[in-house]
Design a protein around this motif. Structure first.
Motif, PDB file in Angstrom:
ATOM      1  N   THR A  39       0.844  -0.777   0.030  1.00  0.00           N
ATOM      2  CA  THR A  39      -0.110  -0.056  -0.078  1.00  0.00           C
ATOM      3  C   THR A  39       0.654   1.264   0.016  1.00  0.00           C
ATOM      4  N   SER A  40       0.149   2.358  -0.289  1.00  0.00           N
ATOM      5  CA  SER A  40       1.426   3.741  -0.452  1.00  0.00           C
ATOM      6  C   SER A  40       1.121   4.143   0.951  1.00  0.00           C
ATOM      7  N   THR A  41       1.406   3.845   2.445  1.00  0.00           N
ATOM      8  CA  THR A  41       1.152   3.996   3.707  1.00  0.00           C
ATOM      9  C   THR A  41       2.946   3.280   4.172  1.00  0.00           C
ATOM     10  N   PHE A  42       3.735   3.447   4.106  1.00  0.00           N
ATOM     11  CA  PHE A  42       4.760   3.460   4.022  1.00  0.00           C
ATOM     12  C   PHE A  42       5.663   2.471   3.664  1.00  0.00           C
ATOM     13  N   ASN A  43       4.899   1.756   2.732  1.00  0.00           N
ATOM     14  CA  ASN A  43       5.027   0.673   1.340  1.00  0.00           C
ATOM     15  C   ASN A  43       5.438  -0.925   2.145  1.00  0.00           C
ATOM     16  N   LEU A  44       3.763  -0.907   2.994  1.00  0.00           N
ATOM     17  CA  LEU A  44       4.382  -2.047   4.296  1.00  0.00           C
ATOM     18  C   LEU A  44       2.654  -3.201   3.481  1.00  0.00           C
ATOM     19  N   PRO A  45       2.517  -3.925   3.742  1.00  0.00           N
ATOM     20  CA  PRO A  45       2.140  -4.774   3.345  1.00  0.00           C
ATOM     21  C   PRO A  45       0.870  -5.281   3.500  1.00  0.00           C
ATOM     22  N   LEU A  46      -0.069  -4.225   3.783  1.00  0.00           N
ATOM     23  CA  LEU A  46      -1.142  -3.513   4.791  1.00  0.00           C
ATOM     24  C   LEU A  46      -2.219  -4.652   3.893  1.00  0.00           C
ATOM     25  N   ASN A  47      -2.193  -4.625   3.167  1.00  0.00           N
ATOM     26  CA  ASN A  47      -3.347  -5.496   2.357  1.00  0.00           C
ATOM     27  C   ASN A  47      -3.626  -6.975   2.709  1.00  0.00           C
ATOM     28  N   TRP A  48      -2.956  -7.005   2.803  1.00  0.00           N
ATOM     29  CA  TRP A  48      -2.484  -8.709   3.963  1.00  0.00           C
ATOM     30  C   TRP A  48      -3.670  -9.049   4.804  1.00  0.00           C
ATOM     31  N   LEU A  49      -3.743  -7.438   5.361  1.00  0.00           N
ATOM     32  CA  LEU A  49      -4.333  -7.905   6.250  1.00  0.00           C
ATOM     33  C   LEU A  49      -5.919  -8.331   6.270  1.00  0.00           C
ATOM     34  N   SER A  75      -5.496 -15.093  -4.506  1.00  0.00           N
ATOM     35  CA  SER A  75      -4.994 -14.632  -6.028  1.00  0.00           C
ATOM     36  C   SER A  75      -3.557 -14.232  -6.254  1.00  0.00           C
ATOM     37  N   HIS A  76      -2.778 -14.752  -5.121  1.00  0.00           N
ATOM     38  CA  HIS A  76      -1.292 -14.434  -4.879  1.00  0.00           C
ATOM     39  C   HIS A  76      -1.249 -15.775  -4.974  1.00  0.00           C
ATOM     40  N   LEU A  77       0.061 -16.225  -5.787  1.00  0.00           N
ATOM     41  CA  LEU A  77       0.817 -17.371  -5.397  1.00  0.00           C
ATOM     42  C   LEU A  77       2.092 -17.766  -4.143  1.00  0.00           C
ATOM     43  N   VAL A  78       2.610 -16.819  -3.889  1.00  0.00           N
ATOM     44  CA  VAL A  78       2.194 -17.361  -2.720  1.00  0.00           C
ATOM     45  C   VAL A  78       1.530 -17.010  -1.241  1.00  0.00           C
ATOM     46  N   MET A  79      -0.306 -17.278  -1.296  1.00  0.00           N
ATOM     47  CA  MET A  79      -0.256 -17.898  -0.228  1.00  0.00           C
ATOM     48  C   MET A  79      -1.039 -19.053  -0.755  1.00  0.00           C
ATOM     49  N   THR A  80      -1.080 -19.180  -2.003  1.00  0.00           N
ATOM     50  CA  THR A  80      -1.574 -20.490  -2.759  1.00  0.00           C
ATOM     51  C   THR A  80      -0.703 -21.716  -2.748  1.00  0.00           C
ATOM     52  N   LEU A  81       0.897 -21.267  -2.473  1.00  0.00           N
ATOM     53  CA  LEU A  81       1.835 -22.304  -3.027  1.00  0.00           C
ATOM     54  C   LEU A  81       2.202 -22.853  -1.613  1.00  0.00           C
ATOM     55  N   LEU A 125       5.261 -34.329  -8.246  1.00  0.00           N
ATOM     56  CA  LEU A 125       6.242 -33.464  -7.906  1.00  0.00           C
ATOM     57  C   LEU A 125       5.595 -31.689  -8.974  1.00  0.00           C
ATOM     58  N   ILE A 126       5.089 -32.678  -8.992  1.00  0.00           N
ATOM     59  CA  ILE A 126       3.989 -31.151  -9.508  1.00  0.00           C
ATOM     60  C   ILE A 126       2.696 -30.543  -9.544  1.00  0.00           C
ATOM     61  N   ARG A 127       2.103 -31.718  -8.502  1.00  0.00           N
ATOM     62  CA  ARG A 127       0.740 -31.035  -7.764  1.00  0.00           C
ATOM     63  C   ARG A 127       1.024 -30.061  -7.167  1.00  0.00           C
ATOM     64  N   PRO A 128       1.361 -29.812  -6.142  1.00  0.00           N
ATOM     65  CA  PRO A 128       1.599 -28.223  -5.552  1.00  0.00           C
ATOM     66  C   PRO A 128       1.647 -27.215  -6.243  1.00  0.00           C
ATOM     67  N   GLY A 129       2.163 -27.378  -7.564  1.00  0.00           N
ATOM     68  CA  GLY A 129       2.215 -26.640  -8.595  1.00  0.00           C
ATOM     69  C   GLY A 129       0.591 -26.693  -9.289  1.00  0.00           C
ATOM     70  N   LEU A 169      -5.477 -22.674  -7.946  1.00  0.00           N
ATOM     71  CA  LEU A 169      -6.540 -21.351  -7.636  1.00  0.00           C
ATOM     72  C   LEU A 169      -6.254 -19.823  -8.153  1.00  0.00           C
ATOM     73  N   ALA A 170      -4.884 -19.333  -8.117  1.00  0.00           N
ATOM     74  CA  ALA A 170      -4.713 -18.132  -8.535  1.00  0.00           C
ATOM     75  C   ALA A 170      -5.315 -17.520 -10.001  1.00  0.00           C
ATOM     76  N   ALA A 171      -4.721 -18.954 -10.636  1.00  0.00           N
ATOM     77  CA  ALA A 171      -5.180 -18.452 -11.435  1.00  0.00           C
ATOM     78  C   ALA A 171      -6.856 -17.849 -12.077  1.00  0.00           C
ATOM     79  N   ASN A 172      -7.611 -19.089 -11.507  1.00  0.00           N
ATOM     80  CA  ASN A 172      -9.099 -18.873 -11.341  1.00  0.00           C
ATOM     81  C   ASN A 172      -9.479 -17.216 -10.961  1.00  0.00           C
ATOM     82  N   MET A 173      -8.512 -17.149  -9.396  1.00  0.00           N
ATOM     83  CA  MET A 173      -9.200 -15.548  -8.832  1.00  0.00           C
ATOM     84  C   MET A 173      -8.545 -14.765  -9.865  1.00  0.00           C
ATOM     85  N   ILE A 174      -7.244 -14.739 -10.149  1.00  0.00           N
ATOM     86  CA  ILE A 174      -7.086 -13.611 -11.374  1.00  0.00           C
ATOM     87  C   ILE A 174      -8.058 -12.965 -12.463  1.00  0.00           C
TER      88      ILE A 174
END
Length: 226
Positions: free
Chosen positions: A13-23, A99-105, A153-157, A163-168
């Motif tokens: 976000t624009s507030t001190f560039n902190l990832p507040l959106n994750w809240l 919608s982020h791979l950070v969370m889904t992965l 091996l590709i199952r988690p990917g 999930l992320a692609a369908n949300m995006i």
């Protein structure tokens, strides 16, 4: 244009560039009505009916030989959390964490690693048997082992990307159509609003379906290691 288009998926976000959106991942709990926690409220009875049906289905997928009898609770909680975050992303100006791979992965990889470690440590022979499907000719066994290993091996990917692609995809379509609204005439604007409402209903269904698919596939992967 592209920066503004994908800004809805930007976790900073624009507030001190902190990832507040994750809240938004946890702050949505504040919107749950207090009557949800009072027994026997209608909210509680409806949600309890959904959870009981999910419990029966996950129990059938895991089989009667499951080691931990309360293991369905983990998959029900997974379904609830993903569906909750999917629905939160349908509200304007709210960050969609799923919608982020950070969370889904993170979800998919941690669960998959847990299943693999448990399976290879406790049921090593069973895991080796899974690498060669029943009835495979002897000459094809080395190739089947390679194919099954890669598919494993590709199952988690695939779980995370699905999930992320369908949300995006749905959110981008809603954003693209919405950006054209100010330049449209009144008749076209009415058609656009109707299309946006239809897409929003479709996205609501996608939010439920994708969380259900993620939980069911995770349950199936868990059942293979027992």
């Amino acid at each position: 244009m592209m920066t503004n288009l994908f800004s809805v998926f930007d976790p900073s976000t624009s507030t001190f560039n902190l990832p507040l959106n994750w809240l938004s991942t946890i702050m949505g709990l504040l919107f749950i009505p207090s009557t949800m926690w009072l027994i026997p409220s209608r909210h509680f009875l409806l949600w309890n009916m959904i959870l009981m049906n999910l419990h029966k289905e996950f129990k059938n997928l895991l089989g009667e030989n499951q080691v931990n009898k309360g293991s369905t609770l983990m998959f029900i909680s997974l379904f609830s959390m993903i569906m909750f975050n999917n629905f939160m992303g349908l509200f304007p100006y709210i960050f969609t964490s799923t919608s982020h791979l950070v969370m889904t992965l993170s979800l998919a990889l941690s669960l998959w690693l847990t299943f693999m470690i448990y399976g290879w440590v406790n049921n090593t022979q069973h895991m080796f048997i899974h690498l060669v499907p029943q009835g495979t000719p002897g000459i094809l066994m080395p190739f089947m082992v390679c194919i099954e290993t890669v598919s494993n091996l590709i199952r988690p990917g695939t779980l995370a990307v699905r999930l992320a692609a369908n949300m995006i995809a749905g959110h981008l379509l809603l954003t693209l159509l919405g950006n054209n609204g100010p330049s449209m005439s009144i008749p076209l604007l009415i058609i656009l609003i109707i299309a946006q409402i239809a897409l929003l209903i479709l996205e609501s269904a996608v939010a439920i379906i994708q969380s259900y698919v993620f939980a069911v596939l995770t349950t199936l992967y868990s059942s293979e290691v027992n």
